[in-house]
Design a protein around this motif. Sequence first.
Motif, PDB file in Angstrom:
ATOM      1  N   ASP A 195      -3.741 -52.457 -40.176  1.00 18.04           N
ATOM      2  CA  ASP A 195      -4.962 -52.545 -39.509  1.00 18.04           C
ATOM      3  C   ASP A 195      -6.066 -51.392 -39.417  1.00 18.04           C
ATOM      4  O   ASP A 195      -6.787 -51.147 -38.627  1.00 18.04           O
ATOM      5  CB  ASP A 195      -4.527 -53.328 -38.259  1.00 18.04           C
ATOM      6  N   PHE A 196      -5.849 -50.438 -40.423  1.00 20.12           N
ATOM      7  CA  PHE A 196      -6.524 -49.259 -40.640  1.00 20.12           C
ATOM      8  C   PHE A 196      -7.858 -49.532 -41.164  1.00 20.12           C
ATOM      9  O   PHE A 196      -7.673 -49.629 -42.601  1.00 20.12           O
ATOM     10  CB  PHE A 196      -5.830 -48.243 -41.252  1.00 20.12           C
ATOM     11  N   PRO A 197      -9.038 -49.811 -40.702  1.00 19.21           N
ATOM     12  CA  PRO A 197     -10.314 -50.383 -41.305  1.00 19.21           C
ATOM     13  C   PRO A 197     -10.467 -49.218 -42.515  1.00 19.21           C
ATOM     14  O   PRO A 197     -11.221 -49.863 -43.463  1.00 19.21           O
ATOM     15  CB  PRO A 197     -11.141 -50.492 -40.317  1.00 19.21           C
ATOM     16  N   GLY A 198     -10.343 -47.938 -42.290  1.00 23.29           N
ATOM     17  CA  GLY A 198     -11.038 -46.941 -43.387  1.00 23.29           C
ATOM     18  C   GLY A 198     -10.155 -46.588 -44.296  1.00 23.29           C
ATOM     19  O   GLY A 198      -9.937 -45.229 -44.811  1.00 23.29           O
ATOM     20  N   TRP A 199      -9.119 -47.304 -44.621  1.00 21.38           N
ATOM     21  CA  TRP A 199      -7.797 -46.779 -45.134  1.00 21.38           C
ATOM     22  C   TRP A 199      -7.933 -46.335 -46.723  1.00 21.38           C
ATOM     23  O   TRP A 199      -7.443 -45.242 -46.942  1.00 21.38           O
ATOM     24  CB  TRP A 199      -6.633 -47.765 -45.167  1.00 21.38           C
ATOM     25  N   GLN A 200      -8.864 -46.872 -47.400  1.00 16.46           N
ATOM     26  CA  GLN A 200      -9.220 -46.681 -48.631  1.00 16.46           C
ATOM     27  C   GLN A 200      -9.816 -45.453 -48.845  1.00 16.46           C
ATOM     28  O   GLN A 200      -9.324 -44.418 -49.748  1.00 16.46           O
ATOM     29  CB  GLN A 200      -9.981 -47.629 -49.426  1.00 16.46           C
ATOM     30  N   ALA A 201     -10.869 -44.916 -48.114  1.00 20.44           N
ATOM     31  CA  ALA A 201     -11.542 -43.794 -48.089  1.00 20.44           C
ATOM     32  C   ALA A 201     -10.567 -42.662 -47.717  1.00 20.44           C
ATOM     33  O   ALA A 201     -10.771 -41.637 -48.378  1.00 20.44           O
ATOM     34  CB  ALA A 201     -12.896 -43.651 -47.158  1.00 20.44           C
ATOM     35  N   TYR A 202      -9.725 -42.986 -46.615  1.00 21.20           N
ATOM     36  CA  TYR A 202      -9.058 -41.693 -46.052  1.00 21.20           C
ATOM     37  C   TYR A 202      -7.963 -41.533 -46.912  1.00 21.20           C
ATOM     38  O   TYR A 202      -7.764 -40.184 -47.092  1.00 21.20           O
ATOM     39  CB  TYR A 202      -8.311 -42.392 -44.720  1.00 21.20           C
ATOM     40  N   CYS A 203      -7.341 -42.476 -47.650  1.00 20.27           N
ATOM     41  CA  CYS A 203      -6.215 -42.219 -48.617  1.00 20.27           C
ATOM     42  C   CYS A 203      -6.613 -41.618 -49.975  1.00 20.27           C
ATOM     43  O   CYS A 203      -6.176 -40.621 -50.399  1.00 20.27           O
ATOM     44  CB  CYS A 203      -5.528 -43.502 -48.855  1.00 20.27           C
ATOM     45  N   ALA A 204      -7.997 -41.898 -50.366  1.00 23.24           N
ATOM     46  CA  ALA A 204      -8.476 -41.168 -51.345  1.00 23.24           C
ATOM     47  C   ALA A 204      -8.954 -39.573 -51.035  1.00 23.24           C
ATOM     48  O   ALA A 204      -8.749 -38.871 -51.912  1.00 23.24           O
ATOM     49  CB  ALA A 204      -9.812 -41.855 -51.797  1.00 23.24           C
ATOM     50  N   SER A 205      -9.404 -39.286 -49.989  1.00 28.00           N
ATOM     51  CA  SER A 205      -9.820 -38.234 -49.517  1.00 28.00           C
ATOM     52  C   SER A 205      -8.535 -37.022 -49.432  1.00 28.00           C
ATOM     53  O   SER A 205      -8.897 -36.029 -49.563  1.00 28.00           O
ATOM     54  CB  SER A 205     -10.680 -38.141 -48.197  1.00 28.00           C
ATOM     55  N   GLN A 206      -7.295 -37.671 -48.983  1.00 27.35           N
ATOM     56  CA  GLN A 206      -6.287 -37.041 -48.701  1.00 27.35           C
ATOM     57  C   GLN A 206      -5.257 -37.094 -50.129  1.00 27.35           C
ATOM     58  O   GLN A 206      -4.244 -36.558 -49.820  1.00 27.35           O
ATOM     59  CB  GLN A 206      -5.347 -37.522 -47.506  1.00 27.35           C
ATOM     60  N   ASP A 207      -5.763 -37.748 -51.037  1.00 32.85           N
ATOM     61  CA  ASP A 207      -4.929 -37.876 -52.226  1.00 32.85           C
ATOM     62  C   ASP A 207      -3.500 -38.414 -51.893  1.00 32.85           C
ATOM     63  O   ASP A 207      -2.588 -37.966 -52.315  1.00 32.85           O
ATOM     64  CB  ASP A 207      -4.652 -36.457 -52.807  1.00 32.85           C
ATOM     65  N   ILE A 208      -3.487 -39.657 -51.112  1.00 30.35           N
ATOM     66  CA  ILE A 208      -2.275 -40.271 -50.745  1.00 30.35           C
ATOM     67  C   ILE A 208      -1.821 -41.210 -51.407  1.00 30.35           C
ATOM     68  O   ILE A 208      -2.677 -42.201 -52.006  1.00 30.35           O
ATOM     69  CB  ILE A 208      -2.375 -40.825 -49.268  1.00 30.35           C
ATOM     70  N   ALA A 209      -0.585 -41.391 -52.109  1.00 26.48           N
ATOM     71  CA  ALA A 209      -0.158 -42.429 -52.750  1.00 26.48           C
ATOM     72  C   ALA A 209      -0.039 -43.750 -51.894  1.00 26.48           C
ATOM     73  O   ALA A 209       0.340 -43.727 -51.003  1.00 26.48           O
ATOM     74  CB  ALA A 209       1.406 -42.191 -53.435  1.00 26.48           C
ATOM     75  N   THR A 210      -0.799 -44.671 -52.760  1.00 24.20           N
ATOM     76  CA  THR A 210      -0.986 -46.048 -51.981  1.00 24.20           C
ATOM     77  C   THR A 210      -0.196 -47.333 -52.769  1.00 24.20           C
ATOM     78  O   THR A 210      -0.294 -47.206 -53.867  1.00 24.20           O
ATOM     79  CB  THR A 210      -2.198 -46.635 -51.747  1.00 24.20           C
ATOM     80  N   LEU A 211       0.532 -48.008 -51.922  1.00 27.57           N
ATOM     81  CA  LEU A 211       1.049 -49.185 -52.733  1.00 27.57           C
ATOM     82  C   LEU A 211       0.997 -50.378 -51.761  1.00 27.57           C
ATOM     83  O   LEU A 211       0.990 -50.290 -50.345  1.00 27.57           O
ATOM     84  CB  LEU A 211       2.689 -49.372 -52.845  1.00 27.57           C
ATOM     85  N   PRO A 212       1.012 -51.667 -52.184  1.00 26.51           N
ATOM     86  CA  PRO A 212       0.789 -52.699 -51.184  1.00 26.51           C
ATOM     87  C   PRO A 212       1.730 -53.018 -50.319  1.00 26.51           C
ATOM     88  O   PRO A 212       1.713 -53.290 -48.859  1.00 26.51           O
ATOM     89  CB  PRO A 212       0.579 -54.107 -52.120  1.00 26.51           C
ATOM     90  N   ASP A 213       3.037 -53.075 -50.650  1.00 28.29           N
ATOM     91  CA  ASP A 213       4.152 -53.243 -49.592  1.00 28.29           C
ATOM     92  C   ASP A 213       5.455 -52.712 -50.118  1.00 28.29           C
ATOM     93  O   ASP A 213       5.645 -51.984 -51.396  1.00 28.29           O
ATOM     94  CB  ASP A 213       4.377 -54.877 -49.787  1.00 28.29           C
ATOM     95  N   ILE A 214       6.515 -53.103 -49.735  1.00 26.21           N
ATOM     96  CA  ILE A 214       8.029 -52.519 -49.774  1.00 26.21           C
ATOM     97  C   ILE A 214       8.406 -52.801 -51.254  1.00 26.21           C
ATOM     98  O   ILE A 214       8.913 -52.127 -52.119  1.00 26.21           O
ATOM     99  CB  ILE A 214       9.078 -53.272 -48.959  1.00 26.21           C
ATOM    100  N   ASN A 215       7.856 -54.262 -51.586  1.00 27.72           N
ATOM    101  CA  ASN A 215       8.186 -54.612 -53.071  1.00 27.72           C
ATOM    102  C   ASN A 215       7.936 -53.614 -53.981  1.00 27.72           C
ATOM    103  O   ASN A 215       8.379 -53.475 -55.067  1.00 27.72           O
ATOM    104  CB  ASN A 215       7.769 -56.255 -53.101  1.00 27.72           C
ATOM    105  N   ALA A 216       6.500 -53.214 -53.835  1.00 27.61           N
ATOM    106  CA  ALA A 216       5.986 -52.471 -54.798  1.00 27.61           C
ATOM    107  C   ALA A 216       6.606 -51.055 -54.984  1.00 27.61           C
ATOM    108  O   ALA A 216       6.622 -50.519 -55.996  1.00 27.61           O
ATOM    109  CB  ALA A 216       4.452 -52.269 -54.328  1.00 27.61           C
ATOM    110  N   LEU A 217       7.554 -50.676 -53.926  1.00 26.05           N
ATOM    111  CA  LEU A 217       8.360 -49.529 -53.993  1.00 26.05           C
ATOM    112  C   LEU A 217       8.990 -49.625 -55.200  1.00 26.05           C
ATOM    113  O   LEU A 217       9.440 -48.685 -55.808  1.00 26.05           O
ATOM    114  CB  LEU A 217       8.738 -49.349 -52.556  1.00 26.05           C
ATOM    115  N   LEU A 218       9.602 -50.770 -55.373  1.00 29.21           N
ATOM    116  CA  LEU A 218      10.880 -51.035 -56.175  1.00 29.21           C
ATOM    117  C   LEU A 218      10.355 -51.009 -57.653  1.00 29.21           C
ATOM    118  O   LEU A 218      10.994 -50.680 -58.590  1.00 29.21           O
ATOM    119  CB  LEU A 218      11.538 -52.309 -55.767  1.00 29.21           C
TER     120      LEU A 218
END
Length: 222
Positions: A195-218
Amino acid sequence: MLNLEQYHTWVFDCDGVILNSNHLKIEAYYATAKNFGANDQQAQALVDYHIKLGGISRFVKFEYFLKQILKQPFTQDDVDFLLQDFGREVRKRLASCEIASGLQALREKTAASNWLVISGGDQEELRAIFAERKLSSLFDGGIFGSPDNKDEIMARETGRENIRRPAIFIGDSRYDHESSSRAGLDFVFLHKWTDFPGWQAYCASQDIATLPDINALLTHTC
């Protein structure tokens, strides 16, 4: 690509990561404010503050609600009412909400590692819900929450060698990333239920790895 076997410890946030419960927490904050006598605007102001401070303890949010939104004295009786009522509103919603698929498979692939939950939710409430939903056994390192905040919990559990590096935090909020970074943990942001409305911009600015869910980790592993 993640090497799952490199991590001695896995730390998970709860809401939006293990449980599809962020929207339910929003409903619970709104209902609690209304039960306390707030009008629609005041109840929405509490919800907005909750979303702004994703991952922060409810104690902090209710203090703000009383002092800054309602402009009234901060009393223990009022806090106790809000906490108890919010707990009731949360428990009835989390008893049947969706659990992240892939948890058991990830646990089996990381069998040698230690698993913890570190959440902004109430600790005793979390432990009761996890026991009821038959999730407790996955988290051999323990289930932790407020009134201690995530920084305090990670520092304490690191000191106890319950968190052993290399370690990774799986979260869905800015505070998850900030607190795990301060503790020296790797971080992956899961966005499907955030529910973090600005997650895309924040993760891009911090070079954070993003995935949709737990299944994607696998599926994003080497």
